[in-house]
Every structure is written in C-alpha cells, then in structure tokens.
Write a protein that holds these residues in place. Sequence first.
Motif, PDB file in Angstrom:
ATOM      1  N   UNK A 177     116.953   2.349  19.450  1.00  0.00           N
ATOM      2  CA  UNK A 177     117.603   1.048  19.219  1.00  0.00           C
ATOM      3  C   UNK A 177     117.894   0.846  17.740  1.00  0.00           C
ATOM      4  N   UNK A 178     116.953   1.252  16.910  1.00  0.00           N
ATOM      5  CA  UNK A 178     117.144   1.124  15.463  1.00  0.00           C
ATOM      6  C   UNK A 178     118.279   2.030  14.997  1.00  0.00           C
ATOM      7  N   UNK A 179     118.306   3.266  15.483  1.00  0.00           N
ATOM      8  CA  UNK A 179     119.409   4.183  15.143  1.00  0.00           C
ATOM      9  C   UNK A 179     120.746   3.591  15.574  1.00  0.00           C
ATOM     10  N   UNK A 180     120.816   3.082  16.789  1.00  0.00           N
ATOM     11  CA  UNK A 180     122.078   2.506  17.294  1.00  0.00           C
ATOM     12  C   UNK A 180     122.524   1.326  16.443  1.00  0.00           C
ATOM     13  N   UNK A 181     121.582   0.466  16.063  1.00  0.00           N
ATOM     14  CA  UNK A 181     121.916  -0.676  15.206  1.00  0.00           C
ATOM     15  C   UNK A 181     122.455  -0.181  13.864  1.00  0.00           C
ATOM     16  N   UNK A 182     121.814   0.833  13.321  1.00  0.00           N
ATOM     17  CA  UNK A 182     122.254   1.386  12.041  1.00  0.00           C
ATOM     18  C   UNK A 182     123.667   1.964  12.163  1.00  0.00           C
ATOM     19  N   UNK A 183     123.918   2.754  13.222  1.00  0.00           N
ATOM     20  CA  UNK A 183     125.248   3.344  13.413  1.00  0.00           C
ATOM     21  C   UNK A 183     126.317   2.250  13.487  1.00  0.00           C
ATOM     22  N   UNK A 184     126.013   1.210  14.226  1.00  0.00           N
ATOM     23  CA  UNK A 184     126.987   0.114  14.377  1.00  0.00           C
ATOM     24  C   UNK A 184     127.281  -0.526  13.019  1.00  0.00           C
ATOM     25  N   UNK A 233     118.024   8.774   5.754  1.00  0.00           N
ATOM     26  CA  UNK A 233     117.738  10.206   5.687  1.00  0.00           C
ATOM     27  C   UNK A 233     117.500  10.771   7.091  1.00  0.00           C
ATOM     28  N   UNK A 234     116.779  10.040   7.920  1.00  0.00           N
ATOM     29  CA  UNK A 234     116.511  10.512   9.280  1.00  0.00           C
ATOM     30  C   UNK A 234     117.772  10.523  10.138  1.00  0.00           C
ATOM     31  N   UNK A 235     118.652   9.555   9.915  1.00  0.00           N
ATOM     32  CA  UNK A 235     119.933   9.528  10.629  1.00  0.00           C
ATOM     33  C   UNK A 235     120.752  10.762  10.263  1.00  0.00           C
ATOM     34  N   UNK A 236     120.816  11.060   8.973  1.00  0.00           N
ATOM     35  CA  UNK A 236     121.586  12.219   8.514  1.00  0.00           C
ATOM     36  C   UNK A 236     120.993  13.507   9.057  1.00  0.00           C
ATOM     37  N   UNK A 237     119.672  13.639   9.020  1.00  0.00           N
ATOM     38  CA  UNK A 237     119.007  14.841   9.557  1.00  0.00           C
ATOM     39  C   UNK A 237     119.277  14.997  11.062  1.00  0.00           C
ATOM     40  N   UNK A 238     119.202  13.892  11.773  1.00  0.00           N
ATOM     41  CA  UNK A 238     119.446  13.917  13.226  1.00  0.00           C
ATOM     42  C   UNK A 238     120.881  14.380  13.507  1.00  0.00           C
ATOM     43  N   UNK A 239     121.842  13.823  12.790  1.00  0.00           N
ATOM     44  CA  UNK A 239     123.243  14.213  12.990  1.00  0.00           C
ATOM     45  C   UNK A 239     123.460  15.667  12.586  1.00  0.00           C
ATOM     46  N   UNK A 274     126.356  11.455  -0.762  1.00  0.00           N
ATOM     47  CA  UNK A 274     125.831  11.222   0.577  1.00  0.00           C
ATOM     48  C   UNK A 274     126.307  12.252   1.581  1.00  0.00           C
ATOM     49  N   UNK A 275     127.473  12.823   1.341  1.00  0.00           N
ATOM     50  CA  UNK A 275     127.999  13.808   2.264  1.00  0.00           C
ATOM     51  C   UNK A 275     127.651  15.220   1.846  1.00  0.00           C
ATOM     52  N   UNK A 276     127.283  15.419   0.585  1.00  0.00           N
ATOM     53  CA  UNK A 276     126.783  16.727   0.174  1.00  0.00           C
ATOM     54  C   UNK A 276     125.463  17.011   0.855  1.00  0.00           C
ATOM     55  N   UNK A 277     124.574  16.024   0.896  1.00  0.00           N
ATOM     56  CA  UNK A 277     123.274  16.258   1.511  1.00  0.00           C
ATOM     57  C   UNK A 277     123.391  16.430   3.014  1.00  0.00           C
ATOM     58  N   UNK A 278     124.484  15.964   3.572  1.00  0.00           N
ATOM     59  CA  UNK A 278     124.657  16.076   5.015  1.00  0.00           C
ATOM     60  C   UNK A 278     124.577  17.523   5.479  1.00  0.00           C
ATOM     61  N   UNK A 279     125.045  18.419   4.671  1.00  0.00           N
ATOM     62  CA  UNK A 279     125.067  19.831   5.043  1.00  0.00           C
ATOM     63  C   UNK A 279     123.919  20.631   4.436  1.00  0.00           C
ATOM     64  N   UNK A 280     123.041  20.001   3.704  1.00  0.00           N
ATOM     65  CA  UNK A 280     122.065  20.752   2.925  1.00  0.00           C
ATOM     66  C   UNK A 280     120.630  20.536   3.401  1.00  0.00           C
ATOM     67  N   UNK A 281     120.367  20.855   4.653  1.00  0.00           N
ATOM     68  CA  UNK A 281     119.022  20.780   5.192  1.00  0.00           C
ATOM     69  C   UNK A 281     118.571  22.170   5.577  1.00  0.00           C
ATOM     70  N   UNK A 282     117.272  22.425   5.478  1.00  0.00           N
ATOM     71  CA  UNK A 282     116.793  23.738   5.931  1.00  0.00           C
ATOM     72  C   UNK A 282     117.017  23.886   7.436  1.00  0.00           C
TER      73      UNK A 282
END
Length: 183
Positions: A15-22, A60-66, A113-121
Amino acid sequence: MNVENNQRFQDTEEKIFCAYYKLANSRELNKITVADICREAKIHRTTFYGHFLDVYDLQEKVVRKQFMILLQGFISKDGSWDFRDGMRKQMDFYYGNKEAIKLHLESANRPKGYEIFFDFPMDQKYLDSYQRFFKLKNEAEVRYHQEFFNTGLTATVRRWVLNGCKESPEEITDLLCRIFGLS
C-alpha cells in the motif's frame, strides 16, 4: 515472529509503495512527504515508520524493487540472458511512464536519480548469466562493463524521454542493440 514475512506487513508495505508511485507520477520526488504518503495510503505515520526510516529509504527501496523487476526481464526461462527482450521491456516501461520520468528528469540538475537506477549489485544468478552473455572474464570486467553500460543507457534514456519519446520503444531497443553490437 518474522514481521517482514508476515502477510499483513507485506500488504501494508505494498500500500505504501502504491501510494508513493501515485504521488511520484504527479510531483517532483523531493516534494513527496511522509504525510502525503500516509494520507494517500490511509495509514498512520507510525505505520509508515514501522516499514521505512524516511522518504529517502522508501525511494531507495522503490528503485531497487523496480531494478530487480527490470533485471528479471533480461533472463529467459532457460536462465540465459536475452538482451533484446530485456531492453524492450525496459523501454516499454520508460515509454509507459514517460511523463513521470520526464517530470523528475527536468526537475533534477543532473540525472543522478536515474544513474543509481541501473547501479545495483546483481544477484549471483543474474551476474553469472550477464558475465557469460557478454563474455566477460571476471568480476572486475563485469563492473567495468556495467559502468559503461549504465552510463550509456542512462544518457540514452534521458535524451529519449526529454525529447518526448519520438522514437518508439522498438526503435530505441534496436538502436541500443546496435550500439552494444548485439543486432
């Protein structure tokens, strides 16, 4: 009791993720507050803080999840790396969310913000497949390759989105495949 494996905990987090996305689809990321998220998710602040330290932790968790969802798009059922299919799924995602992504890119001084999107182990199963697909000798080569790949992909997506996604996701996918020598 393991709270994070509790279904109610997971449902509330979703629910929190969905609220954030919206909210992220209608305003700059730095303008989203805990109060906004709680109001949208219809939860109390203490519930939010039971899941996340603050908005930045949530982001950060939203970006990692995506990232993990997009990364899974590159792996075919037999475990091999499918660059074209994975890249097409990514471009479809960006195209489908182009207004929100454009809003955030335009409000940022640079695409951090979009550079880190691709930079996870990567998880080991993805890492092994990536290394085999790109014929990389060791983990050091994988990191160099990822840095090169991430920087180029970020710049391409940024230019494409800020120019209004004039090319179709398929055209951008074809271009990226040619750039990376995978036509």
